[in-house]
Design an enzyme around this catalytic site. Structure first.
Site, short mmCIF file in Angstrom:
data_model
loop_
_atom_site.label_atom_id
_atom_site.label_comp_id
_atom_site.label_asym_id
_atom_site.label_seq_id
_atom_site.Cartn_x
_atom_site.Cartn_y
_atom_site.Cartn_z
N MET A 137 43.36 31.00 22.69
CA MET A 137 42.69 29.51 22.84
C MET A 137 42.13 29.15 21.44
SD MET A 137 40.95 30.15 26.48
CE MET A 137 41.76 30.65 27.92
N HIS B 115 50.37 38.84 30.04
CA HIS B 115 50.33 37.58 29.75
C HIS B 115 48.98 37.66 28.91
CE1 HIS B 115 50.33 33.09 30.63
NE2 HIS B 115 48.88 33.13 30.57
N ASP C 31 50.32 29.63 36.47
CA ASP C 31 49.01 30.41 36.08
C ASP C 31 47.83 29.60 36.47
OD1 ASP C 31 47.34 31.62 34.43
OD2 ASP C 31 48.07 30.51 32.40
N HIS D 253 50.86 32.86 25.83
CA HIS D 253 50.58 31.38 26.22
C HIS D 253 49.61 30.77 25.22
CE1 HIS D 253 48.41 28.80 29.51
NE2 HIS D 253 48.94 27.92 28.73
N MET E 296 50.62 24.90 34.77
CA MET E 296 49.00 25.37 35.25
C MET E 296 48.59 24.86 36.45
SD MET E 296 48.31 27.09 32.39
CE MET E 296 46.69 27.36 32.99
N ASP F 44 46.59 35.14 26.58
CA ASP F 44 46.31 33.82 26.55
C ASP F 44 45.49 33.40 24.89
OD1 ASP F 44 46.52 32.47 29.09
OD2 ASP F 44 45.05 34.02 29.79
N MET G 77 47.22 28.02 23.94
CA MET G 77 46.51 26.99 24.42
C MET G 77 45.80 26.31 23.01
SD MET G 77 45.10 28.36 27.96
CE MET G 77 45.50 30.12 27.42
N SER H 115 47.16 38.76 33.33
CA SER H 115 46.41 38.10 32.28
C SER H 115 45.21 38.79 31.92
CB SER H 115 45.81 36.57 32.74
OG SER H 115 45.05 36.11 31.69
C1 DX5 Z 1 43.58 30.18 31.91
C2 DX5 Z 1 44.35 31.13 31.56
C3 DX5 Z 1 45.03 31.87 32.61
C4 DX5 Z 1 43.93 32.87 33.33
C5 DX5 Z 1 44.06 32.89 34.56
O1 DX5 Z 1 43.59 29.02 30.73
O2 DX5 Z 1 45.70 30.47 30.93
O3 DX5 Z 1 45.98 32.87 32.35
O4 DX5 Z 1 43.61 34.03 32.65
O5 DX5 Z 1 43.22 33.42 35.21
P1 DX5 Z 1 42.91 33.41 36.83
O6 DX5 Z 1 44.01 34.37 37.48
O7 DX5 Z 1 41.53 34.36 37.15
O8 DX5 Z 1 42.83 32.02 37.32
ZN ZN Z 2 47.49 31.66 30.51
#
Ligand code: DX5
Ligand code: ZN
Length: 219
Positions: A36, A32, A174, A65, A136, A34, A67, A7
């Site tokens: 948001m 990956h 994740d 991903h 998650m 993310d 969010m 990620s």
């Molecule tokens: C959190 C993200 C994850 C995050 C995971 O909302 O969806 O992908 O980057 O980070 P770690 O592996 O540090 O928990």
């Molecule tokens: Zn993620």
């Protein structure tokens, strides 16, 4: 062997090209990403221009991903980034079945994501339609959080649902993944591990990816 999806939320955005280059040289199969929106989750991360830039730097599978609320409005934009996998949250989709069909019609693999408090039964009626389910194991929004143990039970339940239904969906996890939680997850039936802090805060990120990649079920 376990599929690894580092990620980039935990990468150094000032040196993102260098960090993507590290992933290119690693055993990771995916990157990956993310996204948001500050509404679905209490944080804002990155958007489409950054995904476009990552695409230009790697031929690894882009595992996006989202969010965000109303992810159905961005299917063609995610596709235009060159992403192979589009993850949408069950909690963000009023018409989840339709959104899955739209993602597949756009030529991407469709993945549905469950928050820690959302039970596995919520994907029972779409399990035959999806390519992947993302569980998650932290509350989404931030990297570096601690793994929530109920995810192990949910992984086993999801593995059983997939077996019963004849679905070929893969299970991705994740949040809070490291060598220990990763082993427990692989034992429970996980196929793909996302890892942010464990990879990018490691003294040797390539070795951290390799450790996860080499996990196999212990029984
Ligand atoms: C959190 C993200 C994850 C995050 C995971 O909302 O969806 O992908 O980057 O980070 P770690 O592996 O540090 O928990
Ligand atoms: Zn993620």
């Amino acid at each position: 062997m376990t599929c690894v999806s580092p990620s980039i939320l935990s990468a150094d955005f000032g040196c993102l090209g260098r960090d993507i280059e590290m992933i290119n040289r690693s055993e990771a199969e995916m990157v990956h990403i993310d996204v948001m929106d500050g509404v679905f989750v209490p944080n804002i991360s990155i958007g489409f221009p950054v995904i476009d830039a990552v695409r230009s730097l790697t031929s690894k599978i882009l595992d996006v991903h989202l969010m965000i609320v109303q992810p159905q409005n961005y299917v063609s934009r995610v596709r235009d980034c060159g992403a192979e996998i589009m993850n949408v949250h069950v909690e963000a989709c009023t018409h989840l079945h339709r959104t899955i069909q739209q993602i597949k019609a756009a030529g991407m693999k469709a993945a549905v994501t469950l928050n820690p408090a959302t039970p596995v039964v919520m994907v029972e009626d779409v399990i035959a339609d999806v390519d992947m389910v993302l569980l998650m194991s932290v509350n989404p929004g931030f990297g570096g959080q601690s793994f929530i143990p109920v995810t192990l039970k949910k992984t086993r339940q999801l593995r059983e649902l997939i077996a019963q239904s004849g679905s070929s969906a893969r299970i991705e996890i994740d949040g809070g993944v490291n060598a220990e939680t990763g082993q427990a997850l692989v034992d429970a039936g996980a196929d793909i591990l996302v890892a942010g802090n464990y990879v990018f805060k490691a003294p040797d990120p390539l070795a951290a990816i390799s450790t996860l990649h080499n996990l196999t079920p212990s029984k």
